[in-house]
Design an enzyme around this catalytic site. Structure first.
Site, PDB file in Angstrom:
ATOM      1  N   MET A  11      45.628 -11.020  51.760  1.00  0.00           N
ATOM      2  CA  MET A  11      46.860 -10.788  51.022  1.00  0.00           C
ATOM      3  C   MET A  11      47.625 -12.100  50.898  1.00  0.00           C
ATOM      4  SD  MET A  11      48.203  -7.160  52.632  1.00  0.00           S
ATOM      5  CE  MET A  11      49.388  -6.905  51.315  1.00  0.00           C
ATOM      6  N   CYS A  13      47.312 -14.594  48.857  1.00  0.00           N
ATOM      7  CA  CYS A  13      46.597 -15.846  48.565  1.00  0.00           C
ATOM      8  C   CYS A  13      46.448 -16.085  47.065  1.00  0.00           C
ATOM      9  CB  CYS A  13      45.224 -15.857  49.248  1.00  0.00           C
ATOM     10  SG  CYS A  13      44.008 -14.754  48.490  1.00  0.00           S
ATOM     11  N   GLY A  14      47.082 -15.257  46.236  1.00  0.00           N
ATOM     12  CA  GLY A  14      47.108 -15.539  44.808  1.00  0.00           C
ATOM     13  C   GLY A  14      46.074 -14.817  43.969  1.00  0.00           C
ATOM     14  N   LYS A  15      45.503 -13.727  44.478  1.00  0.00           N
ATOM     15  CA  LYS A  15      44.462 -13.016  43.714  1.00  0.00           C
ATOM     16  C   LYS A  15      45.013 -12.457  42.398  1.00  0.00           C
ATOM     17  CE  LYS A  15      43.517 -10.151  47.023  1.00  0.00           C
ATOM     18  NZ  LYS A  15      44.526 -10.719  47.956  1.00  0.00           N
ATOM     19  N   ASP A  86      41.876  -5.535  39.331  1.00  0.00           N
ATOM     20  CA  ASP A  86      42.649  -5.963  40.497  1.00  0.00           C
ATOM     21  C   ASP A  86      42.685  -4.840  41.527  1.00  0.00           C
ATOM     22  OD1 ASP A  86      44.067  -7.964  41.832  1.00  0.00           O
ATOM     23  OD2 ASP A  86      46.002  -7.106  41.266  1.00  0.00           O
ATOM     24  N   GLU A  87      42.913  -5.196  42.781  1.00  0.00           N
ATOM     25  CA  GLU A  87      42.891  -4.237  43.896  1.00  0.00           C
ATOM     26  C   GLU A  87      41.552  -3.502  43.943  1.00  0.00           C
ATOM     27  OE1 GLU A  87      45.173  -4.633  45.882  1.00  0.00           O
ATOM     28  OE2 GLU A  87      46.999  -5.189  44.821  1.00  0.00           O
ATOM     29  N   GLN A  89      39.297  -3.455  46.051  1.00  0.00           N
ATOM     30  CA  GLN A  89      38.888  -2.892  47.347  1.00  0.00           C
ATOM     31  C   GLN A  89      39.154  -1.402  47.414  1.00  0.00           C
ATOM     32  OE1 GLN A  89      41.490  -4.967  47.014  1.00  0.00           O
ATOM     33  NE2 GLN A  89      43.281  -4.044  47.978  1.00  0.00           N
TER      34      GLN A  89
END
EC number: 2.7.1.21
Length: 216
Positions: A11, A13-15, A86-87, A89
């Site tokens: 979390m 880190c700029g994803k 995005d997200e 996971q």
């Protein structure tokens, strides 16, 4: 050749910022894409970054066929040149399989962004499947930092300022949330292990289910 690319990191880190940047760059070249997201901090159907940037997205709900959605859109005349997720996971493994089909059958690039492991250092099922299927895995170079100055490699869940050692794998929260709310902290492996060990020991002492040890 089209690729399924998994951008991973902790979390903060700029994803999401990178996801937005990729979308912006491709849009500036006249390309059109579909953005999927799940449980974004800004609400349903949003892709947002902590820098304050936000854009509309398609909520990848549980059970949704991500490849089938694109086929339907394209059959109705919509142009789709690439896909951003995005997200990632939070997606089910079968939805990751559908993203692989988007690459192989529809010949579109898919850029997936997500956290690899949860607060217990266990792989998210969606991230595990991405690791198994991705053509390329990129660890983001914009590194989040542990309080000690080392590179953060793990996500810790917090509540009322203390570490959480058990619970549901998916609980939506954010970094640096106010006390009394679910939040997250990024730590290096050493301090994550030490804090989890200490928190587990405190929980065992405070638990009414733990019987005191008495001498014979």
């Amino acid at each position: 050749m089209p690729e399924l690319v998994f951008f991973s990191g902790t979390m903060d880190c700029g994803k999401s910022t990178l996801a937005l940047q990729i979308g912006h760059n491709r849009s500036a070249r006249g390309l059109q894409g579909v953005i999927y997201t799940r449980d974004d901090r800004a609400g349903e159907g949003k892709l947002s970054s902590r820098l304050g940037l936000v854009t509309e997205a398609v909520e990848a709900a549980p059970g949704m066929d991500l490849c089938g959605y694109l086929v339907d859109q394209m059959s109705q005349g919509r142009r789709v040149d690439y896909v951003i997720v995005d997200e990632a996971q939070f997606l089910a493994p079968e939805q990751i399989d559908q993203l692989a089909r988007v690459v192989d059958d529809l010949e579109l690039d898919v850029f997936a962004f997500g956290i690899t492991t949860d607060f217990r250092t266990k792989l998210f099922p969606g991230s595990q499947r991405l690791i198994e299927l991705a053509d390329r895995i990129e660890t983001l170079q914009v590194e989040a930092m542990c309080w000690c100055g080392a590179r953060a490699t793990h996500n810790a869940r917090t509540l009322d300022g203390g570490m959480v050692v058990e619970g549901e794998q998916v609980v939506v929260g954010d970094v640096d949330r106010l006390s009394g709310e679910v939040g997250y902290e990024v730590l290096c492996r050493r301090h994550h292990r030490r804090r989890m060990t200490s928190a587990a020991a405190r929980a065992a002492v405070l638990s009414p289910d733990v019987l005191p040890v008495t001498s014979a």
